[in-house]
Write a protein that holds these residues in place. Structure first.
Motif, short mmCIF file in Angstrom:
data_model
loop_
_atom_site.label_atom_id
_atom_site.label_comp_id
_atom_site.label_asym_id
_atom_site.label_seq_id
_atom_site.Cartn_x
_atom_site.Cartn_y
_atom_site.Cartn_z
N ARG A 107 0.84 -1.20 0.00
CA ARG A 107 0.00 0.00 0.00
C ARG A 107 0.87 1.25 0.00
N VAL A 108 0.39 2.29 -0.65
CA VAL A 108 1.02 3.61 -0.61
C VAL A 108 -0.08 4.60 -0.22
N ASP A 109 0.08 5.26 0.93
CA ASP A 109 -0.99 6.14 1.40
C ASP A 109 -0.91 7.52 0.77
N ASN A 110 -1.81 8.39 1.15
CA ASN A 110 -1.90 9.73 0.55
C ASN A 110 -0.68 10.60 0.85
N GLU A 111 0.04 10.26 1.92
CA GLU A 111 1.23 11.02 2.28
C GLU A 111 2.51 10.40 1.70
N GLN A 112 2.33 9.45 0.78
CA GLN A 112 3.44 8.77 0.11
C GLN A 112 4.29 7.90 1.03
N ASN A 113 3.69 7.49 2.16
CA ASN A 113 4.34 6.47 2.99
C ASN A 113 4.08 5.12 2.34
N THR A 114 5.13 4.33 2.19
CA THR A 114 5.04 3.06 1.47
C THR A 114 5.07 1.90 2.46
N TYR A 115 4.11 0.99 2.35
CA TYR A 115 4.02 -0.15 3.26
C TYR A 115 4.50 -1.41 2.54
N ILE A 116 5.39 -2.14 3.21
CA ILE A 116 6.05 -3.29 2.61
C ILE A 116 5.79 -4.52 3.47
N VAL A 143 7.01 -0.07 7.24
CA VAL A 143 6.69 1.18 6.58
C VAL A 143 7.98 1.87 6.14
N LEU A 144 7.96 2.38 4.92
CA LEU A 144 9.03 3.23 4.40
C LEU A 144 8.47 4.64 4.34
N PRO A 145 8.73 5.46 5.36
CA PRO A 145 8.19 6.83 5.36
C PRO A 145 8.74 7.64 4.19
N LYS A 146 8.00 8.66 3.82
CA LYS A 146 8.43 9.50 2.72
C LYS A 146 9.78 10.13 2.99
N ARG A 147 10.06 10.49 4.26
CA ARG A 147 11.33 11.13 4.61
C ARG A 147 12.51 10.18 4.44
N LYS A 169 14.95 10.88 -3.02
CA LYS A 169 14.26 11.91 -3.80
C LYS A 169 14.03 11.43 -5.24
N GLY A 170 12.81 11.59 -5.69
CA GLY A 170 12.46 11.20 -7.06
C GLY A 170 11.93 9.79 -7.18
N GLU A 171 11.92 9.03 -6.09
CA GLU A 171 11.41 7.67 -6.13
C GLU A 171 9.91 7.64 -5.92
N TYR A 172 9.25 6.77 -6.67
CA TYR A 172 7.81 6.53 -6.48
C TYR A 172 7.57 5.03 -6.62
N PHE A 173 6.76 4.51 -5.73
CA PHE A 173 6.50 3.08 -5.73
C PHE A 173 5.01 2.81 -5.92
N HIS A 174 4.72 1.62 -6.43
CA HIS A 174 3.34 1.20 -6.65
C HIS A 174 3.12 -0.17 -6.03
N ASN A 222 27.88 0.27 -10.72
CA ASN A 222 26.69 0.68 -11.48
C ASN A 222 25.44 -0.05 -11.01
N ALA A 223 25.62 -1.31 -10.59
CA ALA A 223 24.48 -2.08 -10.08
C ALA A 223 23.96 -1.46 -8.79
N VAL A 224 24.87 -1.01 -7.93
CA VAL A 224 24.47 -0.35 -6.68
C VAL A 224 23.83 0.99 -6.97
N SER A 225 24.43 1.72 -7.91
CA SER A 225 23.88 3.03 -8.29
C SER A 225 22.46 2.91 -8.83
N LYS A 226 22.21 1.87 -9.60
CA LYS A 226 20.87 1.64 -10.15
C LYS A 226 19.86 1.41 -9.04
N GLU A 227 20.23 0.64 -8.02
CA GLU A 227 19.34 0.39 -6.89
C GLU A 227 19.04 1.67 -6.13
N LEU A 228 19.99 2.63 -6.17
CA LEU A 228 19.83 3.90 -5.45
C LEU A 228 19.31 5.01 -6.35
N ASN A 229 18.54 4.62 -7.35
CA ASN A 229 17.88 5.59 -8.24
C ASN A 229 18.88 6.47 -8.98
#
Length: 373
Positions: free
Chosen positions: A148-157, A165-169, A173-178, A265-272
């Motif tokens: 789930r991703v709530d209205n405040e962009q907190n991501t639940y895993i 929970v992965l809080p927005k903070r 930066k620039g990451e979005y999850f679904h 580069n593999a690590v960099s990719k994981e870090l957006n």
């Protein structure tokens, strides 16, 4: 109540709990139920027969003088010495007598209350065991699908049997999850609440997350041949990692970067797409500060308390500072020094630049002396 004991044994096996823990939970549940349906202020104890797997509930009563006021105030907790002598002639003041009681005598309400108490205390033991399990995992990488991703962009895993929970903070930066995405993060915090149970918090912005990803990607780090001495990050922008090798045969930077940069580069990719600078650590502060300002070329470094005064050519200053000051900020975070940049003053002249066209011409007398007239 034999069936209940058998159920408790099966629960212990199913939940992976120690039998001793389950027994203690069961005893606590029986005592709490007795206090609820028999006497709230009374003292009870429970004994379990290991062979028959049956339990016996006892109520404890204290022997007092016949004129003790507590006999009238709390008759269920106290008994007069005279009455106690009728039961046991050897009894003395202050002794505790026990009388067997049965919850079955109190009907379905007692059975229902006991069931809920057992369920509650078993759940507490399960949560405590899970709490200890995840507490030991703090600082390690965990992963799971997004639920789930709530209205405040907190991501639940979903991590194993627990929701984190992965809080927005704590998100880069620039990451979005679904929902359905599988994401990694560092386990930052584990808490337990009586109302909501286990609470896990995950972060993707901590320097420790970068270090753990490198450990997973670089075998030399996992094997201890390369050691991450320090790291610093501006999440989603840039990071710096200071490395040393425990063997002279290993190049710490080369091993971490990998052939054609495949590992980093593999690590960099994981870090957006976060850019990662790998430098060789030095215990000498001046050298470490100079390397931390890479790719700038440094002329000299002077350490004064917590300040590093860096001298460098003017054409290297922009590289040392970096875009929006990122490079010098990371270098300061990595080394722990406040960095001050001083440009080298331009020299008055250099050999070729200072010469005039006439000076650059060949002297005619020199030609005569060389070749003759």
């Amino acid at each position: 109540m034999e069936k209940i004991i058998d159920i408790i044994d099966s629960i212990a096996h199913e939940k992976g709990l120690k039998p001793e823990s389950v027994k203690e939970a069961f005893k606590t549940a029986v005592i709490q139920t007795a206090k609820r349906v028999i006497c709230e202020n009374c003292d009870f104890e429970v004994e379990i027969d290991e062979k028959s797997k049956q339990y016996t509930l006892y109520q404890k009563i204290t022997v007092v003088n016949s004129d003790d006021k507590r006999l009238e105030e709390e008759p269920e907790k106290y008994i007069s010495l005279t009455e106690a002598k009728e039961l046991d002639s050897d009894v003395e003041l202050g002794d505790e007598l026990t009388s067997e009681v049965s919850l079955e005598d109190y009907g379905r309400s007692a059975a229902s209350a006991l069931f809920h108490e057992i369920e509650y205390h078993i759940q507490r033991f399960v949560e405590e065991q899970m709490f200890n399990k995840y507490k030991a995992m703090i600082g390690t990488v965990v992963s799971g699908p997004v639920t789930r991703v709530d209205n405040e962009q907190n991501t639940y895993i979903e991590i194993d049997e627990v929701r984190a929970v992965l809080p927005k903070r704590n998100r880069i930066k620039g990451e979005y999850f679904h929902v359905g995405d599988t994401i990694k993060g560092i386990l930052r915090y584990v808490g337990i609440d009586k109302k909501f149970g286990i609470h896990l918090e995950v972060s993707r912005t901590m320097p420790k997350f970068l270090e753990e990803l490198l450990k997973q990607e670089v075998p030399e780090i996992a094997d201890g041949l390369v050691v991450i001495e320090k790291s610093a990050r501006i999440p989603g922008e840039r990071a710096k990692v200071a490395l040393t090798a425990t063997s002279p045969r290993v190049d710490p930077v080369g091993a971490t970067v990998g052939v054609k940069g495949v590992r980093i580069n593999a690590v960099s990719k994981e870090l957006n797409g976060e850019n990662i600078d790998c430098i060789e650590y030095s215990p000498i502060p001046e050298i470490f500060v100079a390397r931390s300002l890479s790719p700038a070329i440094i002329s000299s470094v002077k350490i004064e308390d917590k300040k590093a005064i860096v001298t460098l050519p003017s054409d290297q200053k922009s590289k040392a500072i970096g875009k929006s000051g990122i490079n010098i900020r990371l270098a300061s975070m990595l080394t722990g020094y406040q960095i001050e940049l001083n440009e080298i003053a331009a020299t008055a002249s250099s050999s070729d630049e200072a010469k005039t066209d006439e000076e650059k011409q060949i002297n005619p007398d020199a030609l005569k002396a060389l070749f003759g007239e």
